[in-house]
Each structure stands twice: as C-alpha cells, then as structure tokens.
Design a protein around this motif. Structure first.
Motif, short mmCIF file in Angstrom:
data_model
loop_
_atom_site.label_atom_id
_atom_site.label_comp_id
_atom_site.label_asym_id
_atom_site.label_seq_id
_atom_site.Cartn_x
_atom_site.Cartn_y
_atom_site.Cartn_z
N ASP A 293 30.33 -11.32 23.76
CA ASP A 293 29.82 -12.04 24.93
C ASP A 293 28.34 -11.70 25.15
OD1 ASP A 293 29.33 -13.24 27.36
OD2 ASP A 293 31.28 -12.71 28.20
N ASP A 294 27.48 -12.72 25.06
CA ASP A 294 26.04 -12.51 25.25
C ASP A 294 25.66 -12.42 26.73
OD1 ASP A 294 25.62 -12.60 22.52
OD2 ASP A 294 25.35 -14.77 22.52
N VAL A 295 26.51 -12.94 27.60
CA VAL A 295 26.18 -13.00 29.03
C VAL A 295 26.56 -11.70 29.74
CG1 VAL A 295 26.58 -14.24 31.19
CG2 VAL A 295 26.42 -15.50 29.05
N PHE A 296 27.67 -11.08 29.34
CA PHE A 296 28.17 -9.91 30.05
C PHE A 296 27.13 -8.79 30.17
CE2 PHE A 296 30.24 -5.75 30.15
CZ PHE A 296 30.95 -5.86 31.33
N PRO A 297 26.39 -8.42 29.10
CA PRO A 297 25.37 -7.36 29.27
C PRO A 297 24.34 -7.70 30.32
CG PRO A 297 25.78 -7.77 26.94
CD PRO A 297 26.48 -8.86 27.69
N ILE A 298 23.99 -9.00 30.45
CA ILE A 298 22.99 -9.42 31.44
C ILE A 298 23.53 -9.25 32.85
CG2 ILE A 298 21.58 -11.34 32.26
CD1 ILE A 298 21.67 -12.48 29.43
N VAL A 299 24.75 -9.74 33.10
CA VAL A 299 25.30 -9.66 34.45
C VAL A 299 25.64 -8.22 34.82
CG1 VAL A 299 26.17 -12.03 34.35
CG2 VAL A 299 27.68 -10.14 33.69
N PHE A 300 26.00 -7.42 33.82
CA PHE A 300 26.26 -5.99 34.07
C PHE A 300 24.97 -5.29 34.51
CE2 PHE A 300 26.55 -1.54 32.68
CZ PHE A 300 27.71 -1.16 33.34
N LYS A 301 23.87 -5.58 33.80
CA LYS A 301 22.58 -4.99 34.16
C LYS A 301 22.16 -5.45 35.55
CE LYS A 301 18.77 -6.80 33.03
NZ LYS A 301 17.60 -7.40 32.35
N ASN A 302 22.35 -6.74 35.87
CA ASN A 302 21.99 -7.25 37.20
C ASN A 302 22.79 -6.53 38.29
OD1 ASN A 302 20.28 -9.07 35.97
ND2 ASN A 302 21.72 -10.79 36.10
N THR A 303 24.07 -6.37 38.05
CA THR A 303 24.95 -5.72 39.04
C THR A 303 24.49 -4.29 39.32
OG1 THR A 303 26.81 -7.06 38.27
CG2 THR A 303 27.32 -5.12 39.61
N ILE A 304 24.23 -3.53 38.25
CA ILE A 304 23.80 -2.14 38.42
C ILE A 304 22.43 -2.07 39.08
CG2 ILE A 304 23.25 -0.01 37.22
CD1 ILE A 304 26.22 -0.68 37.31
N THR A 305 21.52 -2.95 38.68
CA THR A 305 20.17 -2.96 39.26
C THR A 305 20.21 -3.22 40.75
OG1 THR A 305 19.22 -3.74 37.17
CG2 THR A 305 17.89 -4.02 39.16
N ILE A 306 20.95 -4.25 41.14
CA ILE A 306 21.05 -4.59 42.56
C ILE A 306 21.73 -3.47 43.34
CG2 ILE A 306 22.10 -6.20 44.20
CD1 ILE A 306 21.71 -8.40 42.11
N ALA A 307 22.79 -2.90 42.76
CA ALA A 307 23.52 -1.82 43.45
C ALA A 307 22.63 -0.59 43.65
CB ALA A 307 24.77 -1.45 42.66
N ILE A 308 21.83 -0.25 42.63
CA ILE A 308 20.96 0.93 42.72
C ILE A 308 19.90 0.73 43.79
CG2 ILE A 308 19.17 2.22 41.49
CD1 ILE A 308 20.85 1.95 38.97
N ILE A 309 19.42 -0.50 43.94
CA ILE A 309 18.38 -0.77 44.95
C ILE A 309 18.98 -0.95 46.34
CG2 ILE A 309 16.55 -2.36 45.65
CD1 ILE A 309 16.16 -3.04 42.69
N VAL A 310 19.97 -1.83 46.45
CA VAL A 310 20.51 -2.21 47.76
C VAL A 310 21.33 -1.08 48.37
CG1 VAL A 310 22.08 -3.79 48.95
CG2 VAL A 310 20.51 -4.66 47.22
N GLY A 311 22.11 -0.35 47.57
CA GLY A 311 22.97 0.70 48.13
C GLY A 311 22.20 1.79 48.85
N PRO A 312 21.39 2.59 48.13
CA PRO A 312 20.64 3.66 48.79
C PRO A 312 19.64 3.16 49.83
CG PRO A 312 20.70 4.00 46.41
CD PRO A 312 21.24 2.62 46.67
N LEU A 313 18.92 2.07 49.50
CA LEU A 313 17.91 1.57 50.43
C LEU A 313 18.55 1.02 51.69
CD1 LEU A 313 14.87 1.37 50.59
CD2 LEU A 313 14.99 -0.91 49.61
N GLY A 314 19.68 0.31 51.55
CA GLY A 314 20.39 -0.21 52.71
C GLY A 314 20.93 0.91 53.58
N PHE A 315 21.45 1.96 52.95
CA PHE A 315 21.96 3.12 53.69
C PHE A 315 20.84 3.79 54.48
CE2 PHE A 315 22.58 7.78 53.65
CZ PHE A 315 23.71 7.87 54.44
N LEU A 316 19.70 4.03 53.82
CA LEU A 316 18.56 4.67 54.48
C LEU A 316 17.99 3.79 55.58
CD1 LEU A 316 16.55 7.03 54.55
CD2 LEU A 316 15.19 5.80 52.84
N LEU A 317 17.85 2.50 55.30
CA LEU A 317 17.28 1.58 56.28
C LEU A 317 18.14 1.49 57.53
CD1 LEU A 317 15.04 -0.49 56.87
CD2 LEU A 317 16.47 -2.23 55.77
N SER A 318 19.46 1.42 57.35
CA SER A 318 20.36 1.30 58.51
C SER A 318 20.27 2.54 59.40
CB SER A 318 21.80 1.08 58.05
OG SER A 318 22.27 2.19 57.31
#
Length: 241
Positions: free
Chosen positions: A47-72
């Motif tokens: 699957d050529d698409v799975f590595p892309i969506v996996f990277k997107n998921t991890i990237t968004i989680a790494i940014i949104v998770g900690p930053l959202g926690f700190l911001l709130s």
C-alpha cells in the motif's frame, strides 16, 4: 463486578475481536476467512498510501496533543484570574466550539478558495495577493490549517476541566504557601497549583491525546477526501474509506 462486566463487553471484547478479525478476510456478511498476515503485508508493503496517512496521523498528534494540552491549561490559568462574570463568559466562549460538532465549518468560509473567502478577500483588498489562494487545495497550506482548526476545537473540554480544577484548589494552600516563603505566582504554580490539579491534568492529557488522533472527520470536511497529495488524510479517514 457490574463495572468489570461492562468494561469487558464494551471495551476489551471489541479490541480482541478487532485483533482477531485483522487476520481474516471479512466483509461483515459472510463467515470470516483466515488469511494470516496477508492484510498486514498488503498494508505495510504493497500500500503506497498507508505510509503517508500514518505519517500525517503521527505528525498531527505530536503537534496537536502536547500543544493543545499546554494551551488549554495556560488559557484556563489566565481566565481564572478574572472576576466571576467575565470568567463565566470567557469559559463559555472557549467551550462553545466543543458544543457544536460542526463548528469548524466556519473555517471553510475563512479559507475559501475564491474572493469571497474572508482571508483571501482581506489579502486582496490590501494588495498582498493578486488572486485568491486555494488554501484547502494546496499541500503547502492544508496541514497547518487542519492543525490550527484542531487546536481551536480540541481545547474546549480540556480548558473546562482545567478551569474547574483551578477553582477547586483551596485558597488555604496559597495562604500557607505565602507563610512558608512562596513569593511569586510561578512558585505558586509549581508547588501548589499543579500538584493540587493532578487528576484534572490527567483527564486533560487523555482528552488531548484522544482529540489529536481523531482528526480524520475534521480534515475530510475541510480538505475533502482524498485531500491533495493525501496531505492531511489520516488513518481514521483512510480506514473509513
């Protein structure tokens, strides 16, 4: 015993069933057919698409998770200093996006790719650009926009839990701290506020992690599916597809 029965039936059992079904070919209509590691080999190797969506998921989680926690927490800490009336109003405004499930659609108007989009219209009016920018159709902009929208939408519940936790810290602790030598708000935060809010901070962290991994519907609503170059597609949206 009742708790463990419900926990097993509605949490543990579905997880075990999902793991078992992942080794089969199953269309929900016929009896599952055992296929071994075929699904995993197709996902990771073919699957050529799975590595892309996996990277997107991890990237968004790494940014949104900690930053959202700190911001709130920071927002709650600041808002807690206001009087009761202003604090209640601001708390409602910060929590409002979480009340309306599709509130993020306002961002589609802001980042619309024609001259009626608020941001493109503003940039056109001041002469910064000569034609509307396709914000949600460009790989350059889609990921930052989705991250901003997720931060905006995900801070509501965590913010509310943090403001509640701050309100429940006993004032006696601050008075005792002042007597014991605490001289600044930073020392109050480190030695009194944060230790007294451990349970609320844990809840806030769990909600931040949960929201950071459930970005699929928001990304699909804003950028469509598939997005340009699969730039903001996640495991959730890919699995749904």
């Amino acid at each position: 015993i009742p708790f463990w029965i419900f926990f097993f039936v509605f949490v543990i059992l579905p997880i075990l069933a999902s793991i078992a079904l992942s080794f089969t070919s199953f269309d929900t209509l016929q009896i599952p057919n055992f296929t071994g590691l075929e699904n995993y080999m197709r996902m990771f190797v073919s699957d050529d698409v799975f590595p892309i969506v996996f990277k997107n998921t991890i990237t968004i989680a790494i940014i949104v998770g900690p930053l959202g926690f700190l911001l709130s927490f920071v927002l709650a800490w600041f808002v807690n200093e206001f009087s009761t009336g202003i604090r209640t109003l601001l708390s409602f405004l910060f929590y409002a996006p979480s009340l309306v499930g599709n509130a993020f659609f306002i961002w589609q108007v802001l980042f619309s790719g024609d001259s009626y989009g608020y941001i493109s219209n503003l940039l056109l009016s001041v002469g910064i650009i000569t034609e509307p920018i396709q914000w949600l159709k460009s790989t350059q902009y889609t990921l930052p926009i989705v991250v901003i929208v997720m931060l905006w939408q995900s801070t509501g519940i965590s913010f509310l839990s943090n403001i509640s936790g701050l309100q429940n810290v006993s004032r006696d602790l601050y008075e005792a701290g002042a007597i014991d030598g605490i001289k600044s708000r930073w020392q109050e935060l480190r030695y009194i506020t944060l230790p007294s809010m451990q349970s609320m901070l844990l809840f806030s962290a769990v909600m931040a992690i949960q929201s950071s991994f459930s970005v699929g519907p928001v990304a699909t609503a804003l950028a469509g599916y598939p997005s340009v170059g699969y730039s903001v597609d996640t495991i959730v949206s890919y699995m749904t597809d």
